[in-house]
Design an enzyme around this catalytic site. Structure first.
Site, short mmCIF file in Angstrom:
data_model
loop_
_atom_site.label_atom_id
_atom_site.label_comp_id
_atom_site.label_asym_id
_atom_site.label_seq_id
_atom_site.Cartn_x
_atom_site.Cartn_y
_atom_site.Cartn_z
N HIS A 49 0.99 -1.29 0.09
CA HIS A 49 0.03 0.02 -0.07
C HIS A 49 0.94 1.23 0.03
O HIS A 49 2.16 1.34 0.41
CB HIS A 49 -0.88 0.01 1.18
CG HIS A 49 -0.37 0.28 2.54
ND1 HIS A 49 -0.20 -0.80 3.21
CD2 HIS A 49 0.32 1.09 3.20
CE1 HIS A 49 0.49 -0.45 4.46
NE2 HIS A 49 0.84 0.61 4.21
P1 TYD Z 1 -2.02 -3.20 7.53
O1 TYD Z 1 -1.97 -1.66 7.29
O2 TYD Z 1 -2.66 -3.88 6.24
O3 TYD Z 1 -0.76 -3.74 7.96
P2 TYD Z 1 0.56 -4.03 7.16
O4 TYD Z 1 0.83 -2.69 6.27
O5 TYD Z 1 1.60 -4.16 8.06
O6 TYD Z 1 0.46 -5.10 5.96
O7 TYD Z 1 -2.88 -3.14 8.53
C1 TYD Z 1 -3.49 -4.55 9.23
C2 TYD Z 1 -4.93 -4.12 9.97
O8 TYD Z 1 -4.43 -3.69 10.93
C3 TYD Z 1 -5.82 -3.33 8.88
O9 TYD Z 1 -7.05 -4.10 9.27
C4 TYD Z 1 -5.83 -1.92 9.44
C5 TYD Z 1 -5.24 -2.09 11.04
N1 TYD Z 1 -4.58 -1.14 11.59
C6 TYD Z 1 -4.90 -0.54 12.68
O10 TYD Z 1 -6.24 -0.61 12.90
N2 TYD Z 1 -4.34 0.56 13.15
C7 TYD Z 1 -3.09 0.86 12.66
O11 TYD Z 1 -2.41 1.72 13.29
C8 TYD Z 1 -2.75 0.11 11.84
C9 TYD Z 1 -1.23 0.60 11.37
C10 TYD Z 1 -3.22 -1.14 11.09
#
Ligand code: TYD
Length: 137
Positions: A49
Site C-alpha cells: 500500500h
Molecule cells: P495493514 O496496514 O494492512 O498492515 P501492514 O501494512 O503491516 O501489512 O494493517 C493491518 C490491519 O490493522 C488492518 O485491518 C488495519 C489495522 N490497523 C489499525 O487498526 N491501526 C493501525 O495503526 C494500523 C497500522 C493498522
C-alpha cells in the site's frame, strides 16, 4: 524516491545502548501514533500500500526484514536489520515488506492517527494518484 535511511544517534556505555526519538528533532515529523509488528513468518508479505499523507519511521528493533519501495517509476530494496537505523518513508511511496526473519519486531512511528481513508491499497490507483499529483504541480 521519498525515503531515507537515517542513522540514529545511540547513547551507549557498558550497561548497553539507548536510542531516543524526538518529534522534529531526529525525525522529521510530529509523532501521533506508534505501532509495532511482530510474529510475521518469512513467507509472509505485508504492506502493499501507499499513503497519501502519512509519514513514517520504521525501526527493526529486533531481527531483519526487507522493504521494497516503489515511487511508481523505480523500485529499490532496503534491508532493515539494526536498531540504530530508521527507515523514513514519506508520502506516495508504495511499500512491500518481505523476508522477515523469525522474531523480527518492527516499530513504526507515524505522523498521524490511523485512517483507512488515507491508504491506497490498489497499485493501479496508486499509479493514477501520483500521475494526478504530478499533473497538478
Ligand atoms: P495493514 O496496514 O494492512 O498492515 P501492514 O501494512 O503491516 O501489512 O494493517 C493491518 C490491519 O490493522 C488492518 O485491518 C488495519 C489495522 N490497523 C489499525 O487498526 N491501526 C493501525 O495503526 C494500523 C497500522 C493498522
Amino acid at each position: 524516491m521519498n525515503y531515507k535511511l537515517l542513522e540514529l544517534q545511540t547513547i551507549g556505555d557498558e550497561r548497553g545502548k539507548l536510542v531516543s526519538l524526538e518529534s522534529n528533532k531526529n525525525l522529521p515529523f510530529d509523532i501521533k501514533r506508534v505501532y509495532y509488528i511482530y510474529d510475521t513468518s518469512p513467507e509472509q508479505i505485508r504492506g502493499n500500500h501507499a499513503h497519501t499523507e502519512l509519514e513514517q519511521l520504521v525501526i527493526a528493533i529486533d531481527g531483519a526484514c526487507e522493504f521494497v519501495l516503489d515511487d511508481g517509476k523505480n523500485k529499490e530494496s532496503v534491508w532493515l536489520n539494526r536498531p540504530d537505523f530508521g527507515l523514513y518513508i514519506g508520502k506516495n511511496m508504495w511499500r512491500e515488506m518481505r523476508n522477515f526473519s523469525y522474531g523480527c519486531k518492527l516499530m513504526i512511528l507515524a505522523s498521524d492517527y490511523y485512517d483507512e481513508r488515507e491508504y491506497i491499497r490498489d497499485y493501479t490507483t496508486f499509479l493514477d494518484t501520483i500521475k494526478d499529483s504530478k499533473d497538478i504541480q
